[in-house]
Design a protein around this motif. Structure first.
Motif, mmCIF file in Angstrom:
data_model
loop_
_atom_site.group_PDB
_atom_site.id
_atom_site.type_symbol
_atom_site.label_atom_id
_atom_site.label_comp_id
_atom_site.label_asym_id
_atom_site.label_seq_id
_atom_site.Cartn_x
_atom_site.Cartn_y
_atom_site.Cartn_z
ATOM 1 N N THR A 58 -14.244 6.603 6.750
ATOM 2 C CA THR A 58 -13.756 5.260 6.437
ATOM 3 C C THR A 58 -13.751 4.368 7.672
ATOM 4 O O THR A 58 -13.295 4.782 8.744
ATOM 5 C CB THR A 58 -12.321 5.306 5.877
ATOM 6 N N THR A 77 0.815 -1.212 0.000
ATOM 7 C CA THR A 77 0.000 0.000 0.000
ATOM 8 C C THR A 77 0.848 1.262 0.000
ATOM 9 O O THR A 77 0.565 2.206 -0.752
ATOM 10 C CB THR A 77 -0.930 -0.004 1.224
ATOM 11 N N THR A 89 -3.779 6.090 3.542
ATOM 12 C CA THR A 89 -4.075 5.029 4.495
ATOM 13 C C THR A 89 -3.326 5.299 5.787
ATOM 14 O O THR A 89 -2.128 5.618 5.750
ATOM 15 C CB THR A 89 -3.636 3.668 3.928
ATOM 16 N N ALA A 93 -1.499 0.386 7.365
ATOM 17 C CA ALA A 93 -0.647 -0.063 6.257
ATOM 18 C C ALA A 93 0.559 -0.857 6.735
ATOM 19 O O ALA A 93 1.043 -1.746 6.020
ATOM 20 C CB ALA A 93 -0.191 1.135 5.434
ATOM 21 N N GLY A 122 -10.849 -0.550 3.119
ATOM 22 C CA GLY A 122 -11.532 0.615 3.667
ATOM 23 C C GLY A 122 -12.956 0.663 3.157
ATOM 24 O O GLY A 122 -13.206 0.472 1.972
ATOM 25 N N TRP A 141 -11.899 0.989 8.660
ATOM 26 C CA TRP A 141 -10.789 0.145 8.231
ATOM 27 C C TRP A 141 -10.956 -1.250 8.800
ATOM 28 O O TRP A 141 -11.289 -1.425 9.973
ATOM 29 C CB TRP A 141 -9.453 0.741 8.694
ATOM 30 N N HIS A 149 -3.746 -4.136 0.206
ATOM 31 C CA HIS A 149 -5.140 -3.707 0.309
ATOM 32 C C HIS A 149 -5.923 -4.137 -0.909
ATOM 33 O O HIS A 149 -5.358 -4.430 -1.974
ATOM 34 C CB HIS A 149 -5.255 -2.198 0.523
ATOM 35 N N HIS A 206 -5.833 -5.299 4.124
ATOM 36 C CA HIS A 206 -6.826 -4.395 4.692
ATOM 37 C C HIS A 206 -7.747 -3.866 3.600
ATOM 38 O O HIS A 206 -7.435 -3.932 2.402
ATOM 39 C CB HIS A 206 -6.170 -3.238 5.450
ATOM 40 N N GLU A 266 0.801 4.085 -2.930
ATOM 41 C CA GLU A 266 0.443 5.484 -2.704
ATOM 42 C C GLU A 266 1.574 6.411 -3.144
ATOM 43 O O GLU A 266 1.323 7.524 -3.628
ATOM 44 C CB GLU A 266 0.070 5.696 -1.247
#
Length: 210
Positions: free
Chosen positions: A199, A78, A124, A129, A172, A201, A135, A170, A82
């Motif tokens: 969100t 993740t 995140t 993370a 969201g 999680w 994810h 994970h 990102e």
């Protein structure tokens, strides 16, 4: 094939338009958001199409005679994903949209709220993370729901990321999307801190998910 009707396969370049359409059709807590947006591509540009470009090896679709009816997408790492978004994806989109002025935030349209996300992406939480590095997102059109297709897509996705070395996963979920929340909990994920207005999680070790 699922019940002889749906074909599950890796996402291909020809599926990009379907990702845009499905993201919009499920963008209102799982319901159709098309009436909210003047630009029908914004939801997909933020939530699904980046995966087709940056992480196609972890993207699969469910297709019937009418076309693609759902997808599962995600990323193995993740934080790295990102970082890729910030390096390449968001700058490209920022070139297409002017940032909405903060002074008028209370009057922003749905389009302007999404454009603001392009300039200020939601990250995140680091605690999520780091504990669950991979994810996943899954979206199905109504015609593909409640037929076991989501479970089948997710099974393929889990198999793929296991081979790539995934440990924790994970997801969201919008707090208003009770169906999505129940879906992930039924597959072994548990709710995680932090709790926010936007969100919920959820996460779990991959060996316990299914």
């Amino acid at each position: 094939m699922i019940e002889g009707k749906y074909h599950l396969r890796p996402l291909a370049g020809r599926d990009i338009d379907a990702l845009y359409a499905i993201s919009l059709a499920t963008g209102l807590s799982g319901g159709d958001a098309s009436a909210l947006y003047d630009d029908p591509t914004l939801m997909g540009a933020i939530y699904s199409v980046p995966y087709a470009v940056l992480s196609p090896e972890t993207a699969f679709v469910a297709e019937d005679r009418s076309g693609v009816a759902g997808y599962v997408i995600g990323a193995l790492d993740t934080l790295a994903f990102e970082a890729q978004l910030e390096a390449t994806w968001w700058p490209r989109l920022r070139g297409n949209y002017a940032e909405p002025p903060r002074a008028t935030q209370t009057l922003w349209t749905a389009d302007e709220r999404r454009i603001a996300q392009i300039y200020h992406p939601r990250r995140t939480p680091l605690t999520v993370a780091e504990a669950f590095p991979s994810h996943v997102h899954i979206n199905l059109l109504p015609r593909a729901q409640r037929q076991g297709i989501g479970t089948a897509l997710l099974s393929i996705w889990f198999e793929r990321v296991r081979t790539l070395g995934a440990s924790g996963i994970h997801a969201g979920v919008n707090p208003g999307n009770s169906g999505a929340l129940a879906f992930w909990q039924a597959r072994g994920m548990t709710c995680l801190p932090p709790i926010s207005e936007t969100t919920v999680w959820l996460g779990g070790a991959i060996e316990y998910l299914g």
